[in-house]
Design an enzyme around this catalytic site. Sequence first.
Site, PDB file in Angstrom:
ATOM      1  N   ALA A 152      52.158  47.281  54.420  1.00  9.20           N
ATOM      2  CA  ALA A 152      50.815  47.011  53.876  1.00  9.20           C
ATOM      3  C   ALA A 152      50.107  45.950  54.723  1.00  9.20           C
ATOM      4  O   ALA A 152      48.966  46.142  55.152  1.00  9.20           O
ATOM      5  CB  ALA A 152      50.916  46.567  52.416  1.00  9.20           C
ATOM      6  N   LYS A 211      57.291  35.346  55.904  1.00  9.28           N
ATOM      7  CA  LYS A 211      58.291  34.379  55.448  1.00  9.28           C
ATOM      8  C   LYS A 211      59.440  34.155  56.439  1.00  9.28           C
ATOM      9  O   LYS A 211      59.926  33.057  56.583  1.00  9.28           O
ATOM     10  CB  LYS A 211      58.867  34.954  54.157  1.00  9.28           C
ATOM     11  N   GLN A 219      64.614  54.131  54.086  1.00  5.98           N
ATOM     12  CA  GLN A 219      65.435  55.179  54.707  1.00  5.98           C
ATOM     13  C   GLN A 219      64.780  56.546  54.580  1.00  5.98           C
ATOM     14  O   GLN A 219      64.496  57.222  55.565  1.00  5.98           O
ATOM     15  CB  GLN A 219      66.820  55.210  54.045  1.00  5.98           C
ATOM     16  N   GLU A 263      63.775  64.661  48.162  1.00  6.78           N
ATOM     17  CA  GLU A 263      64.425  63.628  47.349  1.00  6.78           C
ATOM     18  C   GLU A 263      64.217  63.948  45.873  1.00  6.78           C
ATOM     19  O   GLU A 263      63.495  64.894  45.529  1.00  6.78           O
ATOM     20  CB  GLU A 263      63.854  62.247  47.698  1.00  6.78           C
ATOM     21  N   HIS A 290      67.601  52.100  41.777  1.00 12.23           N
ATOM     22  CA  HIS A 290      67.969  53.238  42.632  1.00 12.23           C
ATOM     23  C   HIS A 290      69.366  53.696  42.227  1.00 12.23           C
ATOM     24  O   HIS A 290      70.265  52.863  42.046  1.00 12.23           O
ATOM     25  CB  HIS A 290      67.953  52.821  44.106  1.00 12.23           C
ATOM     26  N   ARG A 308      64.525  59.660  39.631  1.00 15.36           N
ATOM     27  CA  ARG A 308      65.446  58.556  39.884  1.00 15.36           C
ATOM     28  C   ARG A 308      65.914  57.819  38.628  1.00 15.36           C
ATOM     29  O   ARG A 308      67.072  57.459  38.510  1.00 15.36           O
ATOM     30  CB  ARG A 308      64.677  57.596  40.776  1.00 15.36           C
ATOM     31  N   HIS A 361      65.697  48.140  42.640  1.00 16.09           N
ATOM     32  CA  HIS A 361      65.174  48.670  43.903  1.00 16.09           C
ATOM     33  C   HIS A 361      63.684  48.431  44.090  1.00 16.09           C
ATOM     34  O   HIS A 361      63.242  48.086  45.188  1.00 16.09           O
ATOM     35  CB  HIS A 361      65.452  50.184  43.920  1.00 16.09           C
ATOM     36  N   ARG A 417      58.609  55.260  39.751  1.00 13.61           N
ATOM     37  CA  ARG A 417      57.992  55.775  40.976  1.00 13.61           C
ATOM     38  C   ARG A 417      58.750  56.995  41.507  1.00 13.61           C
ATOM     39  O   ARG A 417      59.985  57.005  41.560  1.00 13.61           O
ATOM     40  CB  ARG A 417      57.995  54.670  42.044  1.00 13.61           C
TER      41      ARG A 417
HETATM   42  P1  FAD Z   1      57.372  44.603  52.223  1.00  9.96           P
HETATM   43  O1  FAD Z   1      57.675  45.641  53.208  1.00  9.96           O
HETATM   44  O2  FAD Z   1      58.490  44.118  51.372  1.00  9.96           O
HETATM   45  O3  FAD Z   1      56.771  43.359  53.011  1.00  9.96           O
HETATM   46  C1  FAD Z   1      56.525  42.147  52.337  1.00  9.96           C
HETATM   47  C2  FAD Z   1      56.314  41.068  53.376  1.00  9.96           C
HETATM   48  O4  FAD Z   1      55.883  39.864  52.754  1.00  9.96           O
HETATM   49  C3  FAD Z   1      57.576  40.699  54.151  1.00  9.96           C
HETATM   50  O5  FAD Z   1      57.214  40.540  55.503  1.00  9.96           O
HETATM   51  C4  FAD Z   1      57.986  39.344  53.552  1.00  9.96           C
HETATM   52  O6  FAD Z   1      58.711  38.547  54.424  1.00  9.96           O
HETATM   53  C5  FAD Z   1      56.632  38.762  53.250  1.00  9.96           C
HETATM   54  N1  FAD Z   1      56.605  37.725  52.223  1.00  9.96           N
HETATM   55  C6  FAD Z   1      57.192  37.727  51.004  1.00  9.96           C
HETATM   56  N2  FAD Z   1      56.891  36.588  50.358  1.00  9.96           N
HETATM   57  C7  FAD Z   1      56.093  35.864  51.194  1.00  9.96           C
HETATM   58  C8  FAD Z   1      55.476  34.600  51.106  1.00  9.96           C
HETATM   59  N3  FAD Z   1      55.587  33.817  50.022  1.00  9.96           N
HETATM   60  N4  FAD Z   1      54.734  34.157  52.162  1.00  9.96           N
HETATM   61  C9  FAD Z   1      54.603  34.910  53.293  1.00  9.96           C
HETATM   62  N5  FAD Z   1      55.188  36.123  53.428  1.00  9.96           N
HETATM   63  C10 FAD Z   1      55.912  36.589  52.390  1.00  9.96           C
HETATM   64  N6  FAD Z   1      59.843  53.499  49.834  1.00  9.96           N
HETATM   65  C11 FAD Z   1      59.455  54.719  50.298  1.00  9.96           C
HETATM   66  O7  FAD Z   1      58.334  55.153  50.064  1.00  9.96           O
HETATM   67  N7  FAD Z   1      60.330  55.448  51.070  1.00  9.96           N
HETATM   68  C12 FAD Z   1      61.585  55.018  51.382  1.00  9.96           C
HETATM   69  O8  FAD Z   1      62.310  55.693  52.084  1.00  9.96           O
HETATM   70  C13 FAD Z   1      62.006  53.764  50.872  1.00  9.96           C
HETATM   71  N8  FAD Z   1      63.269  53.308  51.105  1.00  9.96           N
HETATM   72  C14 FAD Z   1      63.600  52.051  50.718  1.00  9.96           C
HETATM   73  C15 FAD Z   1      64.843  51.538  51.039  1.00  9.96           C
HETATM   74  C16 FAD Z   1      65.188  50.238  50.708  1.00  9.96           C
HETATM   75  C17 FAD Z   1      66.532  49.690  51.064  1.00  9.96           C
HETATM   76  C18 FAD Z   1      64.254  49.434  50.009  1.00  9.96           C
HETATM   77  C19 FAD Z   1      64.595  48.026  49.646  1.00  9.96           C
HETATM   78  C20 FAD Z   1      63.021  49.939  49.643  1.00  9.96           C
HETATM   79  C21 FAD Z   1      62.684  51.247  49.986  1.00  9.96           C
HETATM   80  N9  FAD Z   1      61.444  51.782  49.650  1.00  9.96           N
HETATM   81  C22 FAD Z   1      61.082  53.023  50.112  1.00  9.96           C
HETATM   82  C23 FAD Z   1      60.419  50.938  49.046  1.00  9.96           C
HETATM   83  C24 FAD Z   1      59.466  50.474  50.144  1.00  9.96           C
HETATM   84  O9  FAD Z   1      60.204  50.202  51.313  1.00  9.96           O
HETATM   85  C25 FAD Z   1      58.683  49.241  49.774  1.00  9.96           C
HETATM   86  O10 FAD Z   1      58.153  49.353  48.483  1.00  9.96           O
HETATM   87  C26 FAD Z   1      57.533  49.058  50.753  1.00  9.96           C
HETATM   88  O11 FAD Z   1      58.049  49.019  52.063  1.00  9.96           O
HETATM   89  C27 FAD Z   1      56.782  47.785  50.439  1.00  9.96           C
HETATM   90  O12 FAD Z   1      55.926  47.496  51.509  1.00  9.96           O
HETATM   91  P2  FAD Z   1      55.077  46.165  51.426  1.00  9.96           P
HETATM   92  O13 FAD Z   1      54.340  46.060  52.707  1.00  9.96           O
HETATM   93  O14 FAD Z   1      54.320  46.142  50.166  1.00  9.96           O
HETATM   94  O15 FAD Z   1      56.169  45.001  51.276  1.00  9.96           O
HETATM   95  C1  SIN Z   2      65.683  56.424  49.502  1.00  4.21           C
HETATM   96  O1  SIN Z   2      65.747  56.699  50.707  1.00  4.21           O
HETATM   97  O2  SIN Z   2      66.419  56.908  48.642  1.00  4.21           O
HETATM   98  C2  SIN Z   2      64.658  55.451  49.063  1.00  4.21           C
HETATM   99  C3  SIN Z   2      63.385  56.145  48.913  1.00  4.21           C
HETATM  100  C4  SIN Z   2      62.429  55.355  48.062  1.00  4.21           C
HETATM  101  O3  SIN Z   2      62.705  54.262  47.588  1.00  4.21           O
HETATM  102  O4  SIN Z   2      61.330  55.894  47.877  1.00  4.21           O
END
Ligand code: FAD
Ligand code: SIN
Length: 404
Positions: A17, A36, A48, A125, A242, A288, A349, A384
């Site tokens: 994002a 962070k 993944q 999935e 998850h 899920r 998760h 979700r």
């Molecule tokens: P994030 O990618 O978590 O980024 C947040 C950022 O904010 C990080 O850089 C962090 O360091 C920073 N941050 C946090 N707190 C602070 C602070 N106080 N000050 C400054 N920076 C801060 N979703 C899918 O759609 N498909 C998938 O295959 C999938 N697989 C997943 C597998 C795993 C293991 C996990 C954990 C999640 C998965 N998800 C998946 C969920 C998805 O990855 C996340 O919901 C999504 O990437 C969130 O993106 P984001 O940019 O909102 O947050």
């Molecule tokens: C997974 O690969 O099973 C994670 C996918 C997701 O969180 O959407």
Amino acid sequence: MVEEYQSDFLVLGSGIAGLCFALELAPKGRVTLLTKKEDFESNTNYAQGGIACVSSAEDSFESHVQDTLRAGAGLCNEEAVRELVKDGPPLVHQLIDWGVHFTTTSKERTEVSPQDLHLYDLGREGGHSHRRILHAKDLTGAEVERALLDCLRGHPNVTFLEHHTAIDLLVDEDRVCSGAVAMDSFGEEVKIFRAKVTLLATGGLGRIYLHTTNPAIATGDGVAMAWRAGLPVANLEFIQFHPTSFHSPSGDTFLISEAVRGEDAILRRIDGEAFMKGYHELADLAPRDIVARAIDTEMKNHGHPHVYLDCSAMSPEFFAERFPAIQKLCNDHGVYPPHDWIPVVPAAHYSCGGVVSDRNACTAMPGLLVAGEVGHTGIHGANRLASNSLLEALVYSHRAVLSA
Ligand code: FAD
Ligand code: SIN
């Protein structure tokens, strides 16, 4: 003296994002991005399965909408879901234009034009009635981070500060957000970052649970900052578990993607019984929440510490090619799929709720936008649909750009 920085756009977080927002706005003004830990460290980096996006002739927007609504258990905002699904394909094209390499259907096709989404290998999935998930093997999130960071590094309009943790939002007397206060954890000093527009993109909160798939950064800081600033938050009771995180007695866990069940792996109790058919017509590919609750029930009813994921329907060659990262992590723990069954348990998760956002990524506070897992758009309802999170972050970071 507290150091003060001024920019047009302040971005908190370097997951999908925050990076997409920064990249789209960099040509239009000065961007400061705080994160962070290291630049790539985020939930995104560990994704993944991939990104759900209607990409084949057999599939349709309506089918993706209905799957999302069904998974959300009647609590999704249907209009927001329809927009998400429709906005997805052009923004996935944009990711490809920015250099993200998704896995293609044939080894020769490493360069596929964004117009040819149907040439990508589509994963499946839980809860999806079609194959529609673009992925980079089982390392989708790391590939997204690599490509976006490659585009942003060295950009003349972008100041990228690692190891800077936002602590609180700056709110002026008119209740307008004018930036954030952050802690530089190397310099051990507090700094003030002022901006015309601030994007909250701090991700999830899995780390408030003992067992989670999330990395250490995911401590819900964005929700806490917004709450302290008096902003509404919603649906935080809907924490998604998850179904399949690796079970290790040491507690050292990692995700086993749902895409593994999308390739015909099945869940079995320790005594070998396959149990999912008794819970849902989609069996191992049910949404899920249903699979996670079924595993929990089986573990409790039988006093078992975990269940197994049996991947033996896949050939060793296929498993190694499709899931190289999962294979390596399992091997490091002495488990050798697809021959060995993988011990798995549910783990916290994803946060389906968060800081309330309208459909333009605006919060209730002028000057403050929100995108990604930290936000609550109403899309996910109570649960979700798999791989809709990266998609939501992509769509809402773009909407945040338009609002900014
Ligand atoms: P994030 O990618 O978590 O980024 C947040 C950022 O904010 C990080 O850089 C962090 O360091 C920073 N941050 C946090 N707190 C602070 C602070 N106080 N000050 C400054 N920076 C801060 N979703 C899918 O759609 N498909 C998938 O295959 C999938 N697989 C997943 C597998 C795993 C293991 C996990 C954990 C999640 C998965 N998800 C998946 C969920 C998805 O990855 C996340 O919901 C999504 O990437 C969130 O993106 P984001 O940019 O909102 O947050
Ligand atoms: C997974 O690969 O099973 C994670 C996918 C997701 O969180 O959407």
